[in-house]
Design a protein around this motif. Structure first.
Motif: not given
Length: 179
Positions: A52-56
């Motif tokens: 999730r953090a990488a996509i954000e």
């Protein structure tokens, strides 16, 4: 954040509702057959948080995959920079689906979408995929989407214990050959 849609799938950001089916998938020994063991609920939740953090941060990465008609979470697919401990660099395509989603062409459909995104949106010169030498199902997906293997690229993955999971294969596709 990029969301990708195919005829039957949505590749999207991770949701809290994905955590239980994601943990169940990662606790399934058949789903994890070509990995170093199953994951605990905490390990699965931590991986989803990283995804999730990488996509954000980047707008792309390991997306959650859901079936468009039902909204059912069935796994993940996406693109990610190759880990630093690998003997090569680049951006890797990958996928992992729940057993109930096997045999329906979902992995191929999702992989084609992320490869198109990688070449058309990110303008990557090449995309690769890596798996254990024994994972014939993933290798079949790699071939179906147009990737090719050069045995000279094969390597022993020293990040996993010595045994049948260590020999690994690399498939590649260049933007030039994908066009």
């Amino acid at each position: 954040m990029s969301e990708l849609r195919t005829e039957r799938l949505v590749l999207r950001q991770w949701r809290k509702s994905d955590l239980a089916p994601w943990a169940a998938m990662n606790a399934d020994p058949e789903v994890r057959e070509h990995f170093d063991g199953v994951l605990t609920r905490q390990q699965s939740e931590a991986s989803a948080a990283r995804f999730r953090a990488a996509i954000e941060q980047r707008g792309w990465g390991w997306w959650a995959v859901e079936v468009r008609d039902t909204g059912e979470f069935i796994g993940f697919t996406g693109l990610d920079p190759v880990d630093e401990d690998m003997p090569f660099t680049g951006v890797e395509a990958g996928w992992r689906l729940a057993r109930s989603a096997w045999g329906h062409g979902f992995a191929t459909e999702a992989a084609l979408a992320v490869v198109a995104f990688g070449f058309e949106t990110l303008a990557l010169p090449e995309i690769l995929a890596v798996t254990t030498a024994t994972n014939v199902r993933s290798q079949a997906v790699m071939r179906r989407i147009g990737m090719t293997r050069d045995p000279a690229d094969d390597f022993d993955d020293l990040t996993v214990p010595d045994g049948p999971l260590r020999p690994s294969v690399v498939y590649r596709m260049s933007r030039r050959t994908a066009a």
